[in-house]
Design a protein around this motif. Sequence first.
Motif, PDB file in Angstrom:
ATOM      1  N   CYS A  20       0.827  -1.211   0.000  1.00 43.73           N
ATOM      2  CA  CYS A  20       0.000   0.000   0.000  1.00 43.73           C
ATOM      3  C   CYS A  20       0.853   1.250   0.000  1.00 43.73           C
ATOM      4  CB  CYS A  20      -0.952  -0.034   1.199  1.00 43.73           C
ATOM      5  SG  CYS A  20      -2.157  -1.370   1.018  1.00 43.73           S
ATOM      6  N   GLU A  21       2.121   1.099   0.408  1.00 44.50           N
ATOM      7  CA  GLU A  21       3.053   2.253   0.358  1.00 44.50           C
ATOM      8  C   GLU A  21       3.599   2.457  -1.057  1.00 44.50           C
ATOM      9  OE1 GLU A  21       4.574   1.681   4.992  1.00 44.50           O
ATOM     10  OE2 GLU A  21       5.668   0.794   3.300  1.00 44.50           O
ATOM     11  N   GLN A  22       3.395   1.465  -1.921  1.00 43.34           N
ATOM     12  CA  GLN A  22       3.848   1.599  -3.320  1.00 43.34           C
ATOM     13  C   GLN A  22       2.688   2.182  -4.132  1.00 43.34           C
ATOM     14  OE1 GLN A  22       4.593  -2.468  -4.386  1.00 43.34           O
ATOM     15  NE2 GLN A  22       6.543  -2.616  -3.309  1.00 43.34           N
ATOM     16  N   THR A  23       3.014   2.940  -5.187  1.00 47.07           N
ATOM     17  CA  THR A  23       1.951   3.520  -6.025  1.00 47.07           C
ATOM     18  C   THR A  23       1.501   2.508  -7.087  1.00 47.07           C
ATOM     19  OG1 THR A  23       3.626   4.388  -7.520  1.00 47.07           O
ATOM     20  CG2 THR A  23       2.860   5.853  -5.749  1.00 47.07           C
ATOM     21  N   THR A  24       2.212   1.403  -7.244  1.00 42.66           N
ATOM     22  CA  THR A  24       1.984   0.522  -8.402  1.00 42.66           C
ATOM     23  C   THR A  24       0.623  -0.145  -8.428  1.00 42.66           C
ATOM     24  OG1 THR A  24       3.319  -0.997  -7.109  1.00 42.66           O
ATOM     25  CG2 THR A  24       4.323  -0.080  -9.077  1.00 42.66           C
ATOM     26  N   SER A  25       0.151  -0.696  -7.315  1.00 45.24           N
ATOM     27  CA  SER A  25      -1.124  -1.439  -7.417  1.00 45.24           C
ATOM     28  C   SER A  25      -2.286  -0.574  -6.929  1.00 45.24           C
ATOM     29  CB  SER A  25      -1.054  -2.737  -6.610  1.00 45.24           C
ATOM     30  OG  SER A  25      -0.636  -2.450  -5.299  1.00 45.24           O
ATOM     31  N   ASP A  26      -3.403  -0.719  -7.613  1.00 49.33           N
ATOM     32  CA  ASP A  26      -4.617   0.067  -7.305  1.00 49.33           C
ATOM     33  C   ASP A  26      -5.648  -0.776  -6.577  1.00 49.33           C
ATOM     34  OD1 ASP A  26      -3.835   2.424  -9.094  1.00 49.33           O
ATOM     35  OD2 ASP A  26      -3.728   0.715 -10.479  1.00 49.33           O
ATOM     36  N   ILE A  27      -5.694  -2.065  -6.917  1.00 49.68           N
ATOM     37  CA  ILE A  27      -6.672  -2.976  -6.323  1.00 49.68           C
ATOM     38  C   ILE A  27      -5.878  -4.139  -5.738  1.00 49.68           C
ATOM     39  CG2 ILE A  27      -8.631  -4.520  -6.767  1.00 49.68           C
ATOM     40  CD1 ILE A  27      -9.237  -2.745  -9.264  1.00 49.68           C
ATOM     41  N   ILE A  28      -6.157  -4.489  -4.490  1.00 57.12           N
ATOM     42  CA  ILE A  28      -5.466  -5.599  -3.840  1.00 57.12           C
ATOM     43  C   ILE A  28      -6.496  -6.625  -3.382  1.00 57.12           C
ATOM     44  CG2 ILE A  28      -3.920  -6.317  -1.980  1.00 57.12           C
ATOM     45  CD1 ILE A  28      -2.697  -3.516  -1.995  1.00 57.12           C
ATOM     46  N   ASN A  29      -6.379  -7.829  -3.950  1.00 58.46           N
ATOM     47  CA  ASN A  29      -7.261  -8.936  -3.579  1.00 58.46           C
ATOM     48  C   ASN A  29      -6.564  -9.749  -2.502  1.00 58.46           C
ATOM     49  OD1 ASN A  29      -9.175  -8.436  -5.705  1.00 58.46           O
ATOM     50  ND2 ASN A  29      -7.730  -9.352  -7.134  1.00 58.46           N
ATOM     51  N   ILE A  30      -7.136  -9.743  -1.287  1.00 57.80           N
ATOM     52  CA  ILE A  30      -6.533 -10.502  -0.186  1.00 57.80           C
ATOM     53  C   ILE A  30      -7.101 -11.922  -0.210  1.00 57.80           C
ATOM     54  CG2 ILE A  30      -6.183 -10.648   2.297  1.00 57.80           C
ATOM     55  CD1 ILE A  30      -6.619  -7.670   2.503  1.00 57.80           C
ATOM     56  N   GLY A  31      -6.228 -12.900  -0.426  1.00 60.95           N
ATOM     57  CA  GLY A  31      -6.711 -14.283  -0.555  1.00 60.95           C
ATOM     58  C   GLY A  31      -6.132 -15.199   0.505  1.00 60.95           C
ATOM     59  N   PHE A  32      -6.822 -16.267   1.072  1.00 65.53           N
ATOM     60  CA  PHE A  32      -8.160 -16.595   0.564  1.00 65.53           C
ATOM     61  C   PHE A  32      -9.085 -17.007   1.685  1.00 65.53           C
ATOM     62  CE2 PHE A  32      -7.718 -16.566  -3.964  1.00 65.53           C
ATOM     63  CZ  PHE A  32      -6.416 -16.918  -4.233  1.00 65.53           C
ATOM     64  N   ILE A  33     -10.373 -16.855   1.460  1.00 67.56           N
ATOM     65  CA  ILE A  33     -11.361 -17.632   2.209  1.00 67.56           C
ATOM     66  C   ILE A  33     -11.420 -18.971   1.479  1.00 67.56           C
ATOM     67  CG2 ILE A  33     -13.806 -17.853   2.849  1.00 67.56           C
ATOM     68  CD1 ILE A  33     -12.471 -15.665   4.398  1.00 67.56           C
ATOM     69  N   ASN A  34     -10.712 -19.948   1.968  1.00 63.25           N
ATOM     70  CA  ASN A  34     -10.527 -21.187   1.187  1.00 63.25           C
ATOM     71  C   ASN A  34     -11.330 -22.371   1.705  1.00 63.25           C
ATOM     72  OD1 ASN A  34      -9.126 -21.564   3.548  1.00 63.25           O
ATOM     73  ND2 ASN A  34      -7.371 -22.563   2.584  1.00 63.25           N
ATOM     74  N   GLN A  35     -12.164 -22.153   2.746  1.00 62.67           N
ATOM     75  CA  GLN A  35     -13.107 -23.178   3.218  1.00 62.67           C
ATOM     76  C   GLN A  35     -14.484 -22.531   3.213  1.00 62.67           C
ATOM     77  OE1 GLN A  35     -12.020 -26.278   4.455  1.00 62.67           O
ATOM     78  NE2 GLN A  35      -9.856 -25.761   4.236  1.00 62.67           N
ATOM     79  N   PHE A  36     -15.456 -23.210   2.622  1.00 59.88           N
ATOM     80  CA  PHE A  36     -16.783 -22.608   2.515  1.00 59.88           C
ATOM     81  C   PHE A  36     -17.735 -23.252   3.533  1.00 59.88           C
ATOM     82  CE2 PHE A  36     -16.233 -21.834  -2.387  1.00 59.88           C
ATOM     83  CZ  PHE A  36     -15.085 -21.108  -2.135  1.00 59.88           C
ATOM     84  N   PRO A  37     -18.749 -22.528   4.008  1.00 58.40           N
ATOM     85  CA  PRO A  37     -19.709 -23.145   4.936  1.00 58.40           C
ATOM     86  C   PRO A  37     -20.405 -24.335   4.280  1.00 58.40           C
ATOM     87  CG  PRO A  37     -20.424 -20.915   4.331  1.00 58.40           C
ATOM     88  CD  PRO A  37     -19.108 -21.127   3.709  1.00 58.40           C
ATOM     89  N   LYS A  38     -20.620 -25.404   5.038  1.00 56.10           N
ATOM     90  CA  LYS A  38     -21.246 -26.617   4.493  1.00 56.10           C
ATOM     91  C   LYS A  38     -22.768 -26.565   4.608  1.00 56.10           C
ATOM     92  CE  LYS A  38     -17.139 -29.369   5.156  1.00 56.10           C
ATOM     93  NZ  LYS A  38     -16.388 -28.081   4.975  1.00 56.10           N
ATOM     94  N   HIS A  39     -23.247 -25.651   5.479  1.00 56.68           N
ATOM     95  CA  HIS A  39     -24.690 -25.481   5.680  1.00 56.68           C
ATOM     96  C   HIS A  39     -24.918 -24.155   6.386  1.00 56.68           C
ATOM     97  CE1 HIS A  39     -23.766 -26.466   9.840  1.00 56.68           C
ATOM     98  NE2 HIS A  39     -23.102 -27.515   9.381  1.00 56.68           N
ATOM     99  N   VAL A  40     -26.156 -23.688   6.482  1.00 57.52           N
ATOM    100  CA  VAL A  40     -26.479 -22.449   7.191  1.00 57.52           C
ATOM    101  C   VAL A  40     -25.957 -22.564   8.624  1.00 57.52           C
ATOM    102  CG1 VAL A  40     -28.358 -21.039   8.092  1.00 57.52           C
ATOM    103  CG2 VAL A  40     -28.467 -21.923   5.750  1.00 57.52           C
ATOM    104  N   GLY A  41     -25.264 -21.527   9.077  1.00 63.02           N
ATOM    105  CA  GLY A  41     -24.743 -21.500  10.448  1.00 63.02           C
ATOM    106  C   GLY A  41     -23.292 -21.942  10.530  1.00 63.02           C
ATOM    107  N   ASP A  42     -22.809 -22.626   9.480  1.00 62.90           N
ATOM    108  CA  ASP A  42     -21.424 -23.105   9.466  1.00 62.90           C
ATOM    109  C   ASP A  42     -20.494 -21.954   9.086  1.00 62.90           C
ATOM    110  OD1 ASP A  42     -19.371 -24.987   9.580  1.00 62.90           O
ATOM    111  OD2 ASP A  42     -19.549 -25.488   7.437  1.00 62.90           O
ATOM    112  N   PHE A  43     -19.282 -21.953   9.668  1.00 63.68           N
ATOM    113  CA  PHE A  43     -18.321 -20.865   9.386  1.00 63.68           C
ATOM    114  C   PHE A  43     -17.436 -21.214   8.186  1.00 63.68           C
ATOM    115  CE2 PHE A  43     -17.660 -18.079  13.385  1.00 63.68           C
ATOM    116  CZ  PHE A  43     -19.009 -18.047  13.625  1.00 63.68           C
ATOM    117  N   PRO A  44     -17.060 -20.235   7.400  1.00 56.74           N
ATOM    118  CA  PRO A  44     -16.010 -20.470   6.395  1.00 56.74           C
ATOM    119  C   PRO A  44     -14.651 -20.525   7.100  1.00 56.74           C
ATOM    120  CG  PRO A  44     -16.660 -18.174   6.366  1.00 56.74           C
ATOM    121  CD  PRO A  44     -17.548 -18.838   7.366  1.00 56.74           C
ATOM    122  N   GLY A  45     -13.629 -20.887   6.318  1.00 57.13           N
ATOM    123  CA  GLY A  45     -12.259 -20.911   6.853  1.00 57.13           C
ATOM    124  C   GLY A  45     -11.367 -20.029   6.009  1.00 57.13           C
TER     125      GLY A  45
END
Length: 314
Positions: A20-45
């Motif tokens: 963020c201190e560099q001028t080069t990048s404008d958009i930064i995608n922070i990855g990843f949410i790599n575990q998805f909820p298996k059902h309502v109420g379940d947390f991602p990882g």
Amino acid sequence: NNVAVYYGQGYNQPRLKHFCEQTTSDIINIGFINQFPKHVGDFPGSNFANQCNGAFFPGTELLSGCHQIWQDIPSCKAAGKTILLSIGGGTATAQSIPDEATAVWFADFLWYSFGPYNPAISSLGWTEELAGLAFPRPFLTSSVDGFDFDIEYNGGVGYAAMINRLRWHFTKSPEQTYYISGAPQCPIPDAQLSNAIANSHFDFIWVQWYNTGGCSAADWVHGTGKFNFDDWVGVIEKSANPNAKLFIGLPASKDAANAGFYLTPKEVKPLVKTYMNKHPKHFGGVMLWEATAGDNNLIDGSTYTEHIKDILYD
Ligand SMILES: CNC(=O)NC(=N)Nc1ccccc1
């Protein structure tokens, strides 16, 4: 034109504010949410490589100690960067959205946990007693400007519903603009995201014009296959957001992609100039996988990312 970079999976990566201190990048995608909820109420990882302290919210795979990311996001925003949270990634091989209810739950979870902080709904000190009563805040009081979908497996159903739910949350928060982006592979139709792109509003689409021979940026440079930027413009014009911006996704160093797909800045320049000029309405810029690889790829005293920025601005 913008430079978008992925951050969070870099080898020995520095903290976010370094970028963020560099001028080069404008958009930064922070990855990843790599575990998805298996059902309502379940947390991602989540997984952000070396950036968090290894602690998880009790009973979940969601990282709770990402204090550097929490501390750095405000300075990134102050520097004019757009910070997106990326869902999926290359290790999410077993992840999927089982049904519409879970898609809506997943969207709500992401919004309340990573979107604008609302103490009535989310708790900075979340513990298991609060399960079902409040959402956690992995980046504490810091929030993201939207969500990126790097869905590489088991796509199709559910993602349009998830994105439309997020869009509903966006309309309820007019205090700022929020964004949705996606990172399909170059073959059309993209196996995982074509349904979502047709049925929900994307602001940016950065096609991974690498790792898949036959339609890659390297094919254009080498005169092989068929680099398909023109065809992707057609996909966007028929999509739920015909005005989405299309970015050329590229590897930021030789070892940031499978062999044969890395292009030097000299090779990239004519490709970018050709399509920037051919599609001024849709051309959004370049996406790089990924930030630390680009930072470490020094060519004539400048980083690869700087060379790409210069190509866009020359
Ligand atoms: C936007 N997502 C990616 O670019 N993922 C990615 N590049 N994964 C990967 C695949 C093969 C080798 C290295 C990285």
